[in-house]
Scaffold this motif. Structure first.
Motif, PDB file in Angstrom:
ATOM      1  N   ASP A   1      -4.045  26.186 -38.115  1.00 57.10           N
ATOM      2  CA  ASP A   1      -4.874  25.855 -38.006  1.00 57.10           C
ATOM      3  C   ASP A   1      -6.668  25.876 -37.020  1.00 57.10           C
ATOM      4  O   ASP A   1      -6.577  26.179 -36.564  1.00 57.10           O
TER       5      ASP A   1
ATOM      6  N   GLU B   1      -3.398  12.100 -36.263  1.00 56.20           N
ATOM      7  CA  GLU B   1      -3.518  13.597 -36.711  1.00 56.20           C
ATOM      8  C   GLU B   1      -2.355  14.763 -36.022  1.00 56.20           C
ATOM      9  O   GLU B   1      -1.811  15.312 -37.168  1.00 56.20           O
ATOM     10  N   GLU B   2      -1.796  13.957 -35.617  1.00 50.81           N
ATOM     11  CA  GLU B   2      -1.084  15.077 -34.486  1.00 50.81           C
ATOM     12  C   GLU B   2      -0.122  14.717 -35.369  1.00 50.81           C
ATOM     13  O   GLU B   2       1.099  15.893 -35.538  1.00 50.81           O
TER      14      GLU B   2
ATOM     15  N   GLN C   1       2.180  18.075 -38.422  1.00 49.97           N
ATOM     16  CA  GLN C   1       3.744  17.922 -38.151  1.00 49.97           C
ATOM     17  C   GLN C   1       4.141  17.626 -39.224  1.00 49.97           C
ATOM     18  O   GLN C   1       4.967  18.427 -39.833  1.00 49.97           O
TER      19      GLN C   1
ATOM     20  N   THR D   1      -6.543  16.696 -42.438  1.00 47.67           N
ATOM     21  CA  THR D   1      -5.612  16.204 -42.252  1.00 47.67           C
ATOM     22  C   THR D   1      -5.911  14.845 -41.826  1.00 47.67           C
ATOM     23  O   THR D   1      -5.086  13.563 -42.609  1.00 47.67           O
TER      24      THR D   1
END
Length: 284
Positions: free
Chosen positions: A14, A70-71, A75, A138
């Protein structure tokens, strides 16, 4: 696609939130290096350049994500990557006869660096055979929705599976073989080899989708249609028409919409990597 609440992969690097090495003013040179190294290893990256051989530019905020989106995308990618690890480990055991080596997937926002050069939102997802890592901004998923009208989580999963399929090709020695072929050819012929590489990756994506359903039960009604629509939207002919150009087959590097849909379907219907031999096919 059933992915919420499922375990993700540990093979995520990341680089979001300022962790990445920034390409800065050298981003244009970095993109050119991606094209060069991609050519050497048999991975076409010429889509990074437009027909005038200038560096492609991003489309403004077309792919912008808010923090929550984005998160969620991060995931999601982690879960899909975990699925590819399970599936390809099983396929290599059953069909190839040797262990599958899991790749690293680099998540970044904006720009980052790779051994193949600088990456940005303008490059799109790509696989670098030098470090055997896939790179993904992303925000690309939002760009798919807003620019190409591609919606659905399984359409996004198809994009991840396609890049991991290039890693499968690399492990099987296909990219090296493709390089030897392309080094003996002119540009038009080299483009034809690139098309075969990309269509095989689409076929491998279909093999993955079938196995993911069989082993993990991840598919939901409509998922296959989402993947096929994505394949249709990013065919060379569709992209050239969208940009206002008449399709020029000798410039194609990824295959037409019809070809990309058909080879994905071939992989899904057969579940057999041997059915994905685009290099031995008389007709694509």
């Amino acid at each position: 696609m059933r992915w919420q609440g499922r375990k993700g992969s540990s093979n995520i690097e990341d680089r979001r939130g300022g962790k990445a090495a920034r390409a800065g003013g050298g981003a244009g040179l970095g993109i050119l290096l991606i094209v060069l190294v991609g050519w050497l290893f048999g991975v076409d990256a010429s889509f990074l350049l437009n027909q005038d051989n200038t560096v492609a530019t991003s489309t403004g905020n077309v792919g912008a994500l808010d923090a929550g989106e984005e998160e969620a995308a991060a995931q999601f990618v982690s879960v899909v990557l975990a699925d590819t690890e399970t599936v390809w480990s099983d396929i290599f055991d059953e069909q190839v006869g040797r262990p599958y080596e899991e790749p690293i997937l680099v998540l970044f926002s904006g720009v980052t660096q790779s051994p193949c050069g600088g990456a940005s939102g303008a490059t799109g997802p790509f696989y670098c055979p030098v470090d055997q890592k896939a790179y993904l901004d992303t925000a690309f998923f939002a760009q798919m929705r807003r620019q190409f009208g591609v919606k659905g989580d399984f359409a996004a999963a198809y994009v991840v599976a396609h890049e991991i399929a290039h890693h499968v090709q690399n492990q099987l020695g296909i990219l090296g073989q493709a390089h030897r072929l392309r080094s003996q050819m002119g540009q038009a012929e080299s483009n034809q080899i690139s098309v075969r590489i990309e269509l095989q990756a689409d076929c491998y994506s279909g093999v993955w989708a079938r196995a993911a359903q069989s082993l993990l039960g991840t598919l939901e009604p409509g998922d296959l249609e989402e993947a096929l629509y994505a394949a249709k939207a990013i065919g060379d002919d569709a992209i050239q028409r969208q940009s206002g150009r008449v399709p020029r087959p000798h410039t194609f590097t990824h295959g037409t919409s019809e070809q990309r849909m058909r080879w994905f379907s071939t992989g899904y219907q057969t579940g057999d990597v041997r059915a994905c031999d685009t290099f031995g096919a008389n007709s694509l």
